[in-house]
Structures are given as C-alpha cells and as structure tokens.
Design an enzyme around this catalytic site. Structure first.
Site, PDB file in Angstrom:
ATOM      1  N   HIS A 118      10.522 -84.214  -0.045  1.00 47.48           N
ATOM      2  CA  HIS A 118      11.238 -85.096   0.870  1.00 47.48           C
ATOM      3  C   HIS A 118      10.824 -84.909   2.325  1.00 47.48           C
ATOM      4  O   HIS A 118      11.396 -85.529   3.222  1.00 47.48           O
ATOM      5  CB  HIS A 118      12.749 -84.844   0.706  1.00 47.48           C
ATOM      6  CG  HIS A 118      13.623 -85.888   1.311  1.00 47.48           C
ATOM      7  ND1 HIS A 118      14.474 -85.635   2.372  1.00 47.48           N
ATOM      8  CD2 HIS A 118      13.777 -87.195   0.996  1.00 47.48           C
ATOM      9  CE1 HIS A 118      15.128 -86.733   2.681  1.00 47.48           C
ATOM     10  NE2 HIS A 118      14.725 -87.705   1.867  1.00 47.48           N
ATOM     11  N   LYS A 120       8.856 -85.118   5.942  1.00 44.55           N
ATOM     12  CA  LYS A 120       8.204 -86.156   6.724  1.00 44.55           C
ATOM     13  C   LYS A 120       7.592 -85.447   7.935  1.00 44.55           C
ATOM     14  O   LYS A 120       8.175 -85.444   9.032  1.00 44.55           O
ATOM     15  CB  LYS A 120       9.192 -87.203   7.234  1.00 44.55           C
ATOM     16  CG  LYS A 120      10.127 -87.807   6.174  1.00 44.55           C
ATOM     17  CD  LYS A 120      11.460 -87.156   6.161  1.00 44.55           C
ATOM     18  CE  LYS A 120      12.494 -87.846   5.311  1.00 44.55           C
ATOM     19  NZ  LYS A 120      12.120 -88.252   3.996  1.00 44.55           N
ATOM     20  N   ASP A 125      -4.535 -80.198  14.312  1.00 44.31           N
ATOM     21  CA  ASP A 125      -5.362 -79.423  15.251  1.00 44.31           C
ATOM     22  C   ASP A 125      -4.743 -78.103  15.707  1.00 44.31           C
ATOM     23  O   ASP A 125      -5.159 -77.550  16.723  1.00 44.31           O
ATOM     24  CB  ASP A 125      -5.694 -80.273  16.491  1.00 44.31           C
ATOM     25  CG  ASP A 125      -6.603 -81.447  16.164  1.00 44.31           C
ATOM     26  OD1 ASP A 125      -7.173 -81.467  15.060  1.00 44.31           O
ATOM     27  OD2 ASP A 125      -6.736 -82.341  17.014  1.00 44.31           O
TER      28      ASP A 125
END
Length: 338
Positions: A118, A120, A125
C-alpha cells in the site's frame, strides 16, 4: 531548514515559510479536487530531476505525467525500478500504463499477496523522498483528496526508504522484511520513520497522540482502530480539541470510529468531495510551542495497515509542517465537510 508549503488557498492562507539556511527541505502539496493543484507535476518533477536512480513503490499508477516521466527517465539512463501491488498491475485501466513501462525495460515487481503493498513513495538519487497518501493515478489527482510531502537533502530518511524499497524489490514483503524504521534529524527537527508491518505503527501513533496538549486536527480515509480512537478520546477528556474530517463513504462502515468519536464529543464531520477523502494525516498541537508534530504517510488507522500491509508512516516534529497540515485540516473541515 526551509519548509515550503504549496497549499489549497481557496479560502484561507496556508503557511509558506523560509526558516533558516538550507540543510533539507520539506515541500507539502495538497490537491483540492477537482483541482490537481500541481500534485501530479510535483511528483513528475522529482522523476525528471533524477540522474542516477529512481525507485518507486506504489499501490496503483496510471497518471500520464508520472508514467511518461518514468519512461523518459529510463530512456536517459536512469536506473528506474518499480514495486507495486499485484491487483493493480493487471487491473483494467492500469495494466496499459504498467505494460508501457515494462516495454521500456523498467523492471516491475509485484507483491503477489492477498494483503496490500500500500506504499506510495519514490526515492531518487540518495537525496529525495516523495511520500504521502497519493497514488499516482488520474482519479487520485483530480477526484480524490490527497497530500504529498517531498523531503530533499536528508540522506538518512532517503536511505531508510531506499532500503525498504530494495528488500521489497528482492521479494521480501510483510513479516519477512527487516525493520528499517528509525529516527533522523532534519536541521534540528526530529523525524520518525515507521514501516509496517514490522514497526507496531499503531502504538507509535498512540504515543504521539498522548503528547497532545491543545489540539489534534486530522483528515482520514479509513479509521477503524479502537485503540487510536481511545487515545484521542482520552486527550479530549483532558481538554484537548479533537477536530477532523472522515471520508464519507468509509464513515458509513459499521467498523468506522466516526460515530464513536462523535458520541464522545469530538468535533468530526464527513467530507463532501465527489470522490474520496484519501488523506491519512493528523496535526498535533499546531500553532503552539508544545512539541507540535504531524503524522502522515500511506498508513490508514486500521489493524490491517499495522499488521498485514506494507505501509509507511512519518512523524515530523516541526512547527511549520504541523501548521500547514493543521491549516489544511481546518480548510477541509470548514469548507469541504458536513
């Protein structure tokens, strides 16, 4: 530390402050459906700026700006990798976007579990982290209410999320993971990072609620956990203002804590967006010097988020960040709820 707030200023001023010489920045963006308010392009810009690697852990994705940016990053030689939830990888309306990315040579790893991947978040870098409630989809951009926070320059936090990504990329999910949760300091502000299901995130959230001396303001999609409800009610009974907005659809569930908080005298409303109120944040003691803090991330206040899903949660002990999230909660409660 510079904290830059890109807020929904339809009816009230949001915080946008420069506080001291830059060590790290925290940029907060809220959409205000049907306005995207740049939430998708802020994420796109992070991808466009990647030069070495860009690792994406996302529940679902089909937003064209973001999908095309990932494809372009791969073309210019960036190491792009994706971890996603199996259900969305092959779901109608989403599969074509994933297939496009795969056709560019971008590896996509699915969790292959009935529980949810779930998260996000994006790490890029070694210096940039994107996280929050926002799935990278068209619906989440202009229909559902969301927020993202972008942290730039603090390599400790980025490294934690990179390690979390890499173990999922290697096929370790849920209880098989190593716990990379921990604490970092962003120019004097403590930031706690928690990764479910290894970190006992509900207990951490309750411990932060217990610090509230004046107020807790929140926007929440799914809130079923009785322990977090009890922690809020305990602070309300101690004189703390509890004020927040629930997603109206979720508030209709018999498991939701909306009615219990309302019956306890807390100031709660249901949203009236056409889509979902998809935020998962609370602002504790905003506008005070009483150790203000914000809870945000992918983590809904549920048992499954704590014990089963792959999730992330940040607790940010910073007054400007907390003032921003409080302001957005007040805006939603006042103008987008009933």
């Amino acid at each position: 530390m510079r904290v830059k707030v890109l807020a929904v200023l339809a009816a009230m001023a949001m915080v946008a402050a420069i506080v001291s010489p830059v060590e790290a920045t925290m940029t907060i963006t809220y959409n205000n459906p049907p306005s995207a308010n740049y939430i998708n392009t802020r994420v796109r810009d992070v991808i466009n700026g990647a030069t070495s690697y860009c690792y994406v852990a996302i529940y679902g994705m089909n937003e064209p700006n973001i999908v095309n940016a990932l494809a372009a990053a791969k073309t210019r030689g960036v190491d792009v990798r994706i971890v996603t939830d199996t259900d969305y990888r092959y779901k109608s309306g989403y599969q074509a976007s994933y297939d496009l990315l795969a056709s560019k040579g971008i590896p996509i790893v699915c969790d292959n579990r009935t529980t949810l991947m779930h998260n996000k978040f994006i790490v890029a870098d070694g210096t940039k982290l994107v996280t929050g409630s926002y799935n990278f989809t068209t619906e989440q951009t202009t229909v559902d209410k969301n927020n993202v926070i972008i942290i730039t320059g603090n390599t400790g936090i980025v490294t934690r999320f990179k390690n979390e990504f890499l173990q999922m990329y290697a096929g370790k999910f849920g209880s098989y993971k190593t716990n990379y949760s921990g604490t970092d300091t962003v120019d004097g502000s403590t930031v706690y990072t928690y990764f479910a299901p290894k970190a006992l995130v509900r207990d951490a959230v309750k411990s932060h609620i217990a610090t509230a001396n004046t107020s807790i303001y929140f926007n929440i999609f799914t809130f079923t956990d009785a322990g977090i409800k009890d922690a809020m009610v305990a602070r309300k009974n101690a004189g703390v203002t509890i004020k927040g907005t629930f997603d109206a659809w979720q508030a209709g569930s018999s498991y939701c804590q909306y009615t219990n908080l309302k019956n306890a005298g807390c100031l709660v409303r249901k949203d009236n967006y056409s889509g979902l109120l998809h935020d998962k944040f609370m602002a504790i003691d905003g506008g005070t010097t009483s150790s203000p803090r914000t809870i945000t991330g992918s983590f809904n206040w549920t048992a499954s988020a704590d014990t089963s899903n792959d999730e992330n949660c940040l607790a940010i002990l910073n007054s400007t960040v907390t003032n921003s999230y409080k302001g957005n909660a007040v805006y939603v409660y006042t103008y987008k709820a009933y």
